[in-house]
Write a protein that holds these residues in place. Structure first.
Motif, PDB file in Angstrom:
ATOM      1  N   GLU A  72      69.438  26.986  22.929  1.00 38.75           N
ATOM      2  CA  GLU A  72      70.002  28.034  22.076  1.00 38.75           C
ATOM      3  C   GLU A  72      71.423  28.378  22.512  1.00 38.75           C
ATOM      4  O   GLU A  72      72.315  28.598  21.680  1.00 38.75           O
ATOM      5  CB  GLU A  72      69.129  29.290  22.105  1.00 38.75           C
ATOM      6  CG  GLU A  72      69.643  30.375  21.169  1.00 38.75           C
ATOM      7  CD  GLU A  72      68.838  31.663  21.218  1.00 38.75           C
ATOM      8  OE1 GLU A  72      69.227  32.620  20.518  1.00 38.75           O
ATOM      9  OE2 GLU A  72      67.836  31.722  21.956  1.00 38.75           O
ATOM     10  N   THR A  73      71.646  28.444  23.817  1.00 41.24           N
ATOM     11  CA  THR A  73      72.989  28.724  24.318  1.00 41.24           C
ATOM     12  C   THR A  73      73.974  27.659  23.856  1.00 41.24           C
ATOM     13  O   THR A  73      75.098  27.972  23.426  1.00 41.24           O
ATOM     14  CB  THR A  73      72.974  28.800  25.856  1.00 41.24           C
ATOM     15  OG1 THR A  73      72.091  29.847  26.275  1.00 41.24           O
ATOM     16  CG2 THR A  73      74.354  29.065  26.407  1.00 41.24           C
ATOM     17  N   ALA A  74      73.579  26.391  23.931  1.00 36.39           N
ATOM     18  CA  ALA A  74      74.446  25.304  23.492  1.00 36.39           C
ATOM     19  C   ALA A  74      74.744  25.407  22.004  1.00 36.39           C
ATOM     20  O   ALA A  74      75.895  25.207  21.563  1.00 36.39           O
ATOM     21  CB  ALA A  74      73.801  23.960  23.808  1.00 36.39           C
ATOM     22  N   ARG A  75      73.746  25.712  21.201  1.00 34.03           N
ATOM     23  CA  ARG A  75      73.965  25.846  19.755  1.00 34.03           C
ATOM     24  C   ARG A  75      74.918  27.003  19.454  1.00 34.03           C
ATOM     25  O   ARG A  75      75.764  26.910  18.551  1.00 34.03           O
ATOM     26  CB  ARG A  75      72.628  26.028  19.047  1.00 34.03           C
ATOM     27  CG  ARG A  75      71.770  24.755  19.060  1.00 34.03           C
ATOM     28  CD  ARG A  75      70.384  24.986  18.515  1.00 34.03           C
ATOM     29  NE  ARG A  75      69.602  23.759  18.546  1.00 34.03           N
ATOM     30  CZ  ARG A  75      68.292  23.701  18.317  1.00 34.03           C
ATOM     31  NH1 ARG A  75      67.607  24.807  18.055  1.00 34.03           N
ATOM     32  NH2 ARG A  75      67.664  22.531  18.364  1.00 34.03           N
ATOM     33  N   SER A  76      74.762  28.087  20.198  1.00 31.63           N
ATOM     34  CA  SER A  76      75.682  29.220  20.021  1.00 31.63           C
ATOM     35  C   SER A  76      77.100  28.823  20.395  1.00 31.63           C
ATOM     36  O   SER A  76      78.072  29.202  19.716  1.00 31.63           O
ATOM     37  CB  SER A  76      75.221  30.406  20.871  1.00 31.63           C
ATOM     38  OG  SER A  76      73.947  30.851  20.466  1.00 31.63           O
TER      39      SER A  76
END
Length: 278
Positions: A72-76
């Motif tokens: 999720e952090t990477a997608r953000s």
């Protein structure tokens, strides 16, 4: 590194690090805003700060690996980078071990988290790693743009630069209190400083720097508090901030204390003393 941080930034937490502070910081000439307090993986607060400004960089100080899912952090990250290219630096780290019951060695957690960010296409030059000890400092140079040490001194900065070598980013945080009265300033700083003196990673780092058991006990000795939270008039505080640059830092993240008061007047005064240009 692709993100231009300038030499001086602001490290602060919500609610004071809001769009009003962000726009004023940009006008004052600060190069970056560091969002503390372990922002969640959706990074909506980062996006809000970037939406409200035009040039200033925004960094996280830090996304906590125990709390924020790396996918999720990477997608953000990719969402924000597409909207505001070249203005976001993703700071990640394990924080302190006392905050989680999950069983995994902190170093192994860092490596596995960075592996996921790599697999998800987050560029290493857009990453910075919270690092204190030699092993993680070396890892920060190998796997990311560099290191973001917290609760440190110029002596730590000097040692960290020796470990990192040339080329890796070194961006330490420095707490400050703009108050010329030493006793009052220490009273403002000690509650924040003392909360970290019960955490193993910070205490171990201070001991490596030569601070004694007496220094790290009972809320911290006056000498330790004076280094971890530089205080005085704006000119004195500015010298304390520049000491990190003189010791090898590329960028210093300034955190005004206490958090209970509006920090903007102090950041304005400090910007003038540091001769920042908007």
């Amino acid at each position: 590194m692709t993100v231009n941080l300038g030499s001086i930034g602001i490290w602060h937490v919500r609610p004071h690090l809001d769009t009003a502070l962000a726009t004023e910081a940009e006008k004052l000439g600060y190069g970056a805003l560091w969002l503390g307090g372990s922002p969640p993986a959706d990074l909506t607060a980062v996006e809000e700060l970037l939406d409200a400004t035009e040039r200033i960089a925004v960094a996280t100080g830090i996304v906590n690996m125990w709390q924020a899912d790396p996918v999720e952090t990477a997608r953000s990250y990719h969402r924000i980078e597409a909207k505001h290219p070249g203005r976001f630096l993703l700071g990640v780290g394990v924080g302190h071990r006392e905050a989680t019951q999950e069983y995994q060695k902190p170093y192994d957690k860092i490596v596995s988290y960075l592996d996921v960010l790599d697999a998800e296409g987050v560029p290493r030059d857009a990453l910075v790693l919270a690092a204190l000890g030699p092993k993680v400092l070396r890892l920060s140079a190998e796997r990311t743009a560099g290191a973001h040490p917290y609760l440190t001194t110029p002596e730590h900065t000097r040692r960290a630069r020796e470990i990192l070598g040339d080329g890796a980013l070194l961006a330490p945080e420095q707490k400050v209190v703009l108050d010329p009265d030493p006793e009052r300033a220490r009273a403002s700083a000690r509650p924040m400083v003392s909360r970290y003196l019960g955490l193993t990673n910070y205490v171990n780092n201070l001991r490596r720097l030569g601070w004694t058991e007496a220094d790290v006990s009972d809320g911290g000795s006056d000498a330790l508090v004076d280094q971890l939270a530089v205080h005085g008039d704006a000119a004195t505080v500015a010298r304390g901030v520049r000491a990190h640059l003189d010791a090898g830092a590329d960028h210093v993240c300034v955190q005004v204390l206490p958090h209970e008061t509006d920090p903007l007047p102090a950041y304005r005064e400090l910007a003038e003393a540091l001769e920042l240009t908007g």
